[in-house]
Design an enzyme around this catalytic site. Structure first.
Site, PDB file in Angstrom:
ATOM      1  N   ARG A 102      49.915  52.698 -43.137  1.00 25.38           N
ATOM      2  CA  ARG A 102      49.601  53.665 -44.200  1.00 25.38           C
ATOM      3  C   ARG A 102      48.136  54.047 -44.024  1.00 25.38           C
ATOM      4  O   ARG A 102      47.248  53.195 -44.090  1.00 25.38           O
ATOM      5  CB  ARG A 102      49.844  53.055 -45.580  1.00 25.38           C
ATOM      6  CG  ARG A 102      49.248  53.909 -46.692  1.00 25.38           C
ATOM      7  CD  ARG A 102      49.752  53.547 -48.052  1.00 25.38           C
ATOM      8  NE  ARG A 102      51.110  54.010 -48.251  1.00 25.38           N
ATOM      9  CZ  ARG A 102      51.690  54.120 -49.443  1.00 25.38           C
ATOM     10  NH1 ARG A 102      51.039  53.793 -50.547  1.00 25.38           N
ATOM     11  NH2 ARG A 102      52.927  54.546 -49.551  1.00 25.38           N
ATOM     12  N   HIS A 129      55.305  61.545 -45.639  1.00 21.90           N
ATOM     13  CA  HIS A 129      55.757  60.261 -46.195  1.00 21.90           C
ATOM     14  C   HIS A 129      57.262  60.119 -45.913  1.00 21.90           C
ATOM     15  O   HIS A 129      58.083  60.121 -46.834  1.00 21.90           O
ATOM     16  CB  HIS A 129      55.469  60.245 -47.698  1.00 21.90           C
ATOM     17  CG  HIS A 129      55.539  58.875 -48.324  1.00 21.90           C
ATOM     18  ND1 HIS A 129      55.691  57.716 -47.586  1.00 21.90           N
ATOM     19  CD2 HIS A 129      55.489  58.487 -49.635  1.00 21.90           C
ATOM     20  CE1 HIS A 129      55.730  56.683 -48.405  1.00 21.90           C
ATOM     21  NE2 HIS A 129      55.611  57.117 -49.642  1.00 21.90           N
ATOM     22  N   GLN A 132      59.809  57.484 -47.582  1.00 20.39           N
ATOM     23  CA  GLN A 132      60.162  57.795 -48.974  1.00 20.39           C
ATOM     24  C   GLN A 132      61.393  58.706 -49.021  1.00 20.39           C
ATOM     25  O   GLN A 132      62.284  58.539 -49.856  1.00 20.39           O
ATOM     26  CB  GLN A 132      58.973  58.485 -49.658  1.00 20.39           C
ATOM     27  CG  GLN A 132      59.249  58.882 -51.099  1.00 20.39           C
ATOM     28  CD  GLN A 132      59.377  57.683 -52.031  1.00 20.39           C
ATOM     29  OE1 GLN A 132      58.500  56.840 -52.064  1.00 20.39           O
ATOM     30  NE2 GLN A 132      60.463  57.623 -52.787  1.00 20.39           N
ATOM     31  N   ASP A 223      55.440  65.225 -57.643  1.00 18.24           N
ATOM     32  CA  ASP A 223      54.583  64.137 -57.155  1.00 18.24           C
ATOM     33  C   ASP A 223      53.243  64.295 -57.857  1.00 18.24           C
ATOM     34  O   ASP A 223      52.959  65.328 -58.472  1.00 18.24           O
ATOM     35  CB  ASP A 223      54.445  64.242 -55.621  1.00 18.24           C
ATOM     36  CG  ASP A 223      53.662  63.090 -55.007  1.00 18.24           C
ATOM     37  OD1 ASP A 223      53.530  62.035 -55.660  1.00 18.24           O
ATOM     38  OD2 ASP A 223      53.184  63.241 -53.862  1.00 18.24           O
ATOM     39  N   CYS A 263      58.556  59.964 -56.359  1.00 20.15           N
ATOM     40  CA  CYS A 263      58.303  58.825 -55.454  1.00 20.15           C
ATOM     41  C   CYS A 263      57.551  57.702 -56.160  1.00 20.15           C
ATOM     42  O   CYS A 263      57.596  56.560 -55.709  1.00 20.15           O
ATOM     43  CB  CYS A 263      57.559  59.298 -54.220  1.00 20.15           C
ATOM     44  SG  CYS A 263      55.908  59.944 -54.537  1.00 20.15           S
ATOM     45  N   ARG A 291      63.872  52.090 -51.654  1.00 21.19           N
ATOM     46  CA  ARG A 291      62.862  51.930 -50.599  1.00 21.19           C
ATOM     47  C   ARG A 291      63.160  50.653 -49.806  1.00 21.19           C
ATOM     48  O   ARG A 291      63.047  50.634 -48.587  1.00 21.19           O
ATOM     49  CB  ARG A 291      61.455  51.840 -51.218  1.00 21.19           C
ATOM     50  CG  ARG A 291      60.977  53.105 -51.908  1.00 21.19           C
ATOM     51  CD  ARG A 291      60.707  54.214 -50.902  1.00 21.19           C
ATOM     52  NE  ARG A 291      59.764  53.817 -49.877  1.00 21.19           N
ATOM     53  CZ  ARG A 291      58.429  53.822 -50.006  1.00 21.19           C
ATOM     54  NH1 ARG A 291      57.885  54.257 -51.115  1.00 21.19           N
ATOM     55  NH2 ARG A 291      57.636  53.443 -49.015  1.00 21.19           N
TER      56      ARG A 291
HETATM   57  N1  NVA Z   1      51.236  62.153 -52.553  1.00 24.55           N
HETATM   58  C1  NVA Z   1      50.994  60.801 -52.969  1.00 24.55           C
HETATM   59  C2  NVA Z   1      52.194  59.949 -52.705  1.00 24.55           C
HETATM   60  C3  NVA Z   1      52.069  58.516 -53.190  1.00 24.55           C
HETATM   61  C4  NVA Z   1      53.247  57.679 -52.828  1.00 24.55           C
HETATM   62  C5  NVA Z   1      49.785  60.248 -52.247  1.00 24.55           C
HETATM   63  O1  NVA Z   1      49.621  60.512 -51.057  1.00 24.55           O
HETATM   64  O2  NVA Z   1      48.969  59.578 -52.890  1.00 24.55           O
HETATM   65  N1   CP Z   2      56.068  55.853 -53.395  1.00 21.36           N
HETATM   66  C1   CP Z   2      55.228  55.022 -52.762  1.00 21.36           C
HETATM   67  O1   CP Z   2      55.047  55.095 -51.529  1.00 21.36           O
HETATM   68  O2   CP Z   2      54.660  54.099 -53.559  1.00 21.36           O
HETATM   69  P1   CP Z   2      53.445  53.141 -53.203  1.00 21.36           P
HETATM   70  O3   CP Z   2      52.227  54.012 -53.029  1.00 21.36           O
HETATM   71  O4   CP Z   2      53.350  52.214 -54.371  1.00 21.36           O
HETATM   72  O5   CP Z   2      53.743  52.412 -51.926  1.00 21.36           O
END
Ligand code: NVA
Ligand code: CP
Length: 307
Positions: A102, A129, A132, A223, A263, A291
């Protein structure tokens, strides 16, 4: 050997194969059956951003498959002190069997994958992502969403939106995206998705009108308006996203049985109202649970596709 960096690298058949495997693995778990397909294997999990769901689901998933997960925060490994990505990739992939990352820039994960001897999974970048979306589509299947249904995404043109674009374009369903002006999806990603959509028959509509986008939708999703790394823009974004909250009015314009996906984490009173998040329309906690199952399916699939 395959990596899982974006959905654009996968065919419709492969995406459905992974999801069907995930559904089987979920059924096994519910019946108390643990098939140790990753016995004695390790998953390195590199986190340069926060996570609740991604960390817990991958770590739990690997354990349930008989393997072991290593949580590697960039605060603790030398990557965070400037060790090159390509060196980190070569070292970790000589010891571990799979890597989940990540991070911020998508190019980091691409570079890591180039130097890795083992499959690399995108656990979220600024651009995509994809894990997800495996869970999201799995949830849609469980709730009986048919291929000719319509998904409406209301909000920021971000990593989730890009991933929805590729999912719709590959699988061939109808996707309506409404973003405020200035927050549209990246033009290049849209063009790529439209090219895939031509082949699959997917209908993709992009606008700045959230009310129009939800018309006829069987799934409404959104989101956060400020993704990780955009914390400083939050106040401005809250102003710019006025009118884009998924609320009773928007849901009333969608199909009467429409479901709501997110998500998570969700910001109540911003991209979604408290009422909708707590209503009979929400399927976000099933989505979150999936997930775990979807990523177990993905890891088993990747492991089976190794040379
Ligand atoms: N768009 C959000 C998704 C979190 C799971 C982010 O990148 O923070
Ligand atoms: N939706 C998602 O990826 O959640 P986290 O940021 O908690 O991993």
């Amino acid at each position: 050997m395959r990596h899982f960096l974006t959905l654009k690298d996968y065919t419709k058949e492969e995406i459905l194969e992974i999801i069907n495997l995930s559904l089987e693995i979920k059924k096994d778990l519910q019946a108390g059956i643990y098939k140790e397909e990753l016995k004695h294997k390790t998953l390195a999990m590199i986190f340069e951003k926060s996570s609740t769901r991604t960390r817990v689901s991958f770590e739990t998933g690997v354990f349930q498959l008989g393997g072991h997960a290593l949580f590697l925060s960039n605060r603790d490994i030398h990557l965070g002190r400037g060790e090159p990505v390509k060196d980190t990739a070569r070292v970790i992939s000589r010891m571990c069997d799979m890597v989940m990352i990540r991070t911020y820039e998508h190019s980091m994960i691409e570079e890591f994958a180039r130097y890795s001897k083992v499959p690399v999974i995108n656990g979220l970048t600024d651009s995509y992502h994809p894990v997800q979306l495996l869970a999201d589509y799995m949830t849609m299947i469980e709730y009986g969403i048919a291929e000719n249904d319509v998904v409406a995404y209301i909000g920021d043109g971000n990593n989730m939106t890009h991933s929805w674009l590729f999912l719709a374009a590959k699988l061939g369903f109808e996707l309506h995206i409404a973003t405020p002006k200035g927050y549209e999806v990246e033009a290049e990603v849209l063009q790529e998705a439209l090219a895939f959509a031509k082949e699959s028959g997917a209908v993709i509509k992009v606008s700045n009108d959230p009310k129009e986008a939800v018309l006829g939708a069987t799934i409404v999703t959104t989101d956060t308006w400020a993704s990780m790394g955009q914390e400083d823009e939050k106040e401005q974004r809250i102003k710019d996203f006025t009118g884009f909250m998924v609320d009773d009015l928007k849901m009333s314009l969608a199909d009467k049985d429409a479901k709501f996906l997110h998500c998570l984490p969700a910001y109540r009173g911003q991209e979604v109202s408290e009422e909708i998040l707590e209503s009979h329309a929400e399927i976000v906690f099933s989505e979150a649970e999936n997930r775990l199952h979807a990523q177990k399916g993905l890891m088993v699939w990747l492991d089976r596709h190794r040379d």
